[in-house]
Every structure is written in structure tokens, then in C-alpha cells.
Design a protein around this motif. Sequence first.
Motif, PDB file in Angstrom:
ATOM      1  N   TRP A 149      45.409  38.453  49.647  1.00 59.28           N
ATOM      2  CA  TRP A 149      46.600  38.817  48.894  1.00 59.28           C
ATOM      3  C   TRP A 149      47.292  37.574  48.341  1.00 59.28           C
ATOM      4  N   HIS A 150      47.796  37.704  47.106  1.00 57.89           N
ATOM      5  CA  HIS A 150      48.517  36.599  46.468  1.00 57.89           C
ATOM      6  C   HIS A 150      49.818  37.138  45.870  1.00 57.89           C
ATOM      7  N   LEU A 151      50.867  36.322  45.944  1.00 57.64           N
ATOM      8  CA  LEU A 151      52.164  36.707  45.404  1.00 57.64           C
ATOM      9  C   LEU A 151      52.196  36.468  43.904  1.00 57.64           C
ATOM     10  N   VAL A 152      52.472  37.516  43.142  1.00 59.87           N
ATOM     11  CA  VAL A 152      52.536  37.417  41.686  1.00 59.87           C
ATOM     12  C   VAL A 152      53.987  37.388  41.212  1.00 59.87           C
ATOM     13  N   GLN A 153      54.814  38.235  41.806  1.00 60.65           N
ATOM     14  CA  GLN A 153      56.208  38.332  41.356  1.00 60.65           C
ATOM     15  C   GLN A 153      57.099  38.687  42.537  1.00 60.65           C
ATOM     16  N   ARG A 195      55.330  42.016  43.739  1.00 56.17           N
ATOM     17  CA  ARG A 195      54.064  42.438  43.135  1.00 56.17           C
ATOM     18  C   ARG A 195      52.998  41.495  43.650  1.00 56.17           C
ATOM     19  N   LEU A 196      51.967  42.091  44.260  1.00 59.34           N
ATOM     20  CA  LEU A 196      50.891  41.319  44.872  1.00 59.34           C
ATOM     21  C   LEU A 196      49.565  41.626  44.184  1.00 59.34           C
ATOM     22  N   GLN A 233      46.209  45.594  42.486  1.00 55.62           N
ATOM     23  CA  GLN A 233      47.571  45.090  42.488  1.00 55.62           C
ATOM     24  C   GLN A 233      48.458  46.106  43.202  1.00 55.62           C
ATOM     25  N   ALA A 234      49.492  45.620  43.849  1.00 49.94           N
ATOM     26  CA  ALA A 234      50.408  46.505  44.578  1.00 49.94           C
ATOM     27  C   ALA A 234      51.838  46.049  44.335  1.00 49.94           C
ATOM     28  N   SER A 235      52.695  46.992  43.976  1.00 50.26           N
ATOM     29  CA  SER A 235      54.112  46.695  43.760  1.00 50.26           C
ATOM     30  C   SER A 235      54.936  47.592  44.670  1.00 50.26           C
TER      31      SER A 235
END
Length: 530
Positions: free
Chosen positions: A406-410, A426-427, A434-436
Motif C-alpha cells: 500500500w502507498h499513500l496517494v492523498q 486515498r491509497l 485504489q481505495a479511498s
Amino acid sequence: MHNPDSNNAHPAAASGAAERVRIFDTTLRDGEQTPGFAMDARAKLRLAQALEALGVDVLEAGFPQASPDDFAAVAQIASTLRSTTTCALARCQDGDIDAAARALETAWRSRIHVFISTSPVHREHKLGMSRQQVLDAAHAGVARARELCHEVEFSAEDAMRTEPEFLAEVLSAAVAAGATTLNVPDTVGYMTPAEVAARFAWLRAHVRGAAHVVFSAHCHDDLGLAVANSLAAIEAGARQVECTINGIGERAGNAALEEIVMALKVRAARFGVDTRIDSRKLHPTSRLLCQLTGQNVQRNKAIVGDNAFAHESGIHQHGMLRHRDTYEIMRPQDVGIADTRLVLGKHSGRAALRQRLAVLGHAPDAAALEAIFARFKTLADRKREVLDDDLDALALGHDPDAQGPWHLVQLGTSTQLGGSASASVRLAHDDGRQASEAALGDGPVDAVLRAIERATGSTLDLAEFQVRAVGAGGDAQGQAHLLARHGQREWRGHGVSTDIVEATAQAALAIVNRIARQQAAAPAPLAANQ
């Protein structure tokens, strides 16, 4: 087995009898005077209740005349304690003493602690009083307090720099006026243990009525001798020590309660005295104080520091695995710590690595252990401490520095004064998903953690959260450290960012990712027979 204390055993210990040393805790009065350690009324009450559960004999709750808040805190604590004497500080002045008495009106047992400076430097430069004026004020202050509470303690401030003959005269006057405890403080932390012992012995021989009162030691730590001086006073006949949790207090602090208690317990054959402190509550009480003040103790602090029962040296770890007495003189459980910690770092050896791998469920053969050990040493050269998550990765042949999946996008947060906080994340996953998610929390950190849990489907039971600045200035980086429980394990995560909430999110993701990587590497369960 030879007892190393046997040649120096106290007569009371040899006879099987042990006198009790009273523990006078001044964390909420002298300790709270430490810059950065002030507590509100609710925090003071919570700590007072913990100190009563710990078993302190006397709790100095504050200086009622100092401020309305101090008065209210002392009064609230006095109305709450049921097995510990509540004490209030007062100068030898009518207004101070009357305020202390009013604050203590509902106490189960009350003590007014009156004091006046006695040393030449204090008499001349602080009080502007003669010897006779100091003597008269001490007598009058004790006499007035004696009419308003259950018991009176008298302190000669800066006693150790006072002429011994005059100090004995003042203390004798205090006894005559009704004091039952005589405190002889080393106010500026000037004395050495031999000097303290000699002074207490001399005073006990020269103060009129000494046999009918308790002598007390109050030592400051300006030369790092507060605990040693307190123990010397006990050896010379003092039967009360004034101390604080974690040794907090003015300047370099006071004698540390936990160190005095454990010295008397571990070296009981030497001192021949005991206390009524439940030592198993020392570490929890220390941690409560840290939580209430936001001030942590140094890692190498005796008894309650993070390293007090931690071992990294391979030689020490090997000895500990053979027999704990090789490098520990007390059990961690005796002070409320779960167990000894073998810290895996660049100084650790194969024995500790093998033991920790076994705890984590890995049983490599000799050849595999050598390969893991080589990779462990390489990793340990780059990290201060190799954690369980790193060991899992090494044992499974993975890269301990792997970042995914998992990476942090927002990341977005919002807080309202007096209301809850919200966070949205948002990951992105390595497999393209992707998961928000968004969540509410008690604060932005709590909200971020809840949002990450929802997005990843992981449940984290947060056990420890620490943040600290790395560098100085408004653009300094913040470092977040999380300890969380998941399944049957504890997991640690670290994150760094100029935004402390983002650093916390990175730390939480580090834990989530380690859990995910371990689950992915775990063998699939065998199908049940149909």
C-alpha cells in the motif's frame, strides 16, 4: 551461596525485623515546579490516585497559598485520598498556614508542612532576618499549624548549609512547638553521602526531643547525588525520604522515588528497612506521569527507562539466555515491566537471533541461520534496532526495506475546536487497486488511523504513539513512532514528514504493509478432507 550483603548487614535485618521508611511524595508540589511539567487539576487528581495506589505514605499535593488553582487542587485531592496522608506546603506565615488548613479540611489525614530558610546566605539575602527572628518564626509557625491539622512537618530550608549548632536549635524549637517530622533538606544538592550521614547522626544526637520525631531527607540532584544522599540519610537514621516520580523537580530534580524504593528492596540486607510501596506499580506510575506532562524519561533512566531491562551486547544476551542473574539484579516484573528485552542490533549475536526467531515461529537449520545472520548484520549496520517485522522478512527471504503493497496517494484532514476531527485518505496497491476512505476521530491522528484501517481492511489496536521534532524551526521534520497490536503480535511503524499527521499516516501504513507481506508469505492452510 554467599550473600554479598552479609558482611554489611543491618542489625535489624539480621534479627528479622525491618523498620519502615515513610515515602513522602512531592511530585505534585516540588516536581510540578519543573519547567514544562505543570499539570491541570484533573491531571493532578489522576496522578494523586495513582500515587495512593502505589502506596506512598504522604502526598504533598501543593502550595495552597500560591494560587487559587493550587488551593483547589489540594482541596480536591484531600477529599479523595483514603489511605495516604495529604500534605500542603506553607511558609511560616499565618496566611500560608491558614490557607493550607482550609484546603485540607476534608482530608482523611492532614499534614501541614511549614518551612523557613535557616542558612546564613538565605537569612541575609533572601529573608533579611536575624537568627532569633528565624527561630521565633519557626516556633510560631509550627505552633499555629499544630492547632489546624493532624500532624505538622517542619523544614529548615537550605539546612545543609546552615551552622549545625543553629540548625539543631531551630529543629529543637520546632519539636517543642509540636512538629512530629523534621525535614533536613539539601536544598541546592551540595552535599556528599558521607557528609549527609554525618549531619543526620549529629542532629539526632543534639536535637532536643529527637527520639520522639521522624527525621526526613529531601535531597536535590544538582551534583547527581540525590538518591545516594537519601540512602545515606536512611543509614544514619532518617525514616522519611522526600522524593518524586522520575526524579522531577527544580533544576536537576529531586531524588527519584523509584530508585530509592528499589535500592532499599534489592539491598534489603544492607539497609534493614522497607517501605509500603507496591513496586510493581512503579513503571505504570512513571509512564502515567510522562503521559500527563508530555515529558518522557531518558532511555537509560534507572528502574523505569526503556533500556533499564534491555540488552543488546551479544555477550550480555548470551549470558541472559543462560541465566538472568548474570546481568540483572532485579526482575523487570518487580517494577511493573512485562519482561526483559533483548534488543537486536549490530552488537547482537547468534544466540539472541535464534531465540527471537523461535519466538516469532521460525526454526531455521544451522545453514539457514548463518545466511539469516549475515543478512541481519548487514541490516543492523544501517538500523539502530532490528525489529520483529524485519526478522520476519529476513527469515522469509524478503527485503526488510520493502515499502509496499500500500502507498499513500492523498491525505486530507479537518479539525474543529471543541468538535471531532475528520480525515480522508486515498491509497494505491501494488496490484493496481485504489481505495479511498474517510473517518471521524478524537483528533486528526486518530481520524487518519481509522481511515487507513477502513481502506486496507486491517484492524490496529494502538498501544503507543510518540512524535518528536527532528531539527529546529517551522520547517523541521516530525518523526512518528507507532506501536500497534494485530493478531497475537505487536508491530512497530515509523514515518517522517514536515507534516506530523502525514508522518503518522506513513507509520501506520508501514505496519499495515508488514502485516500484509507476512500474510502473503504464510503457507496456505491444508484443505479439510471431504
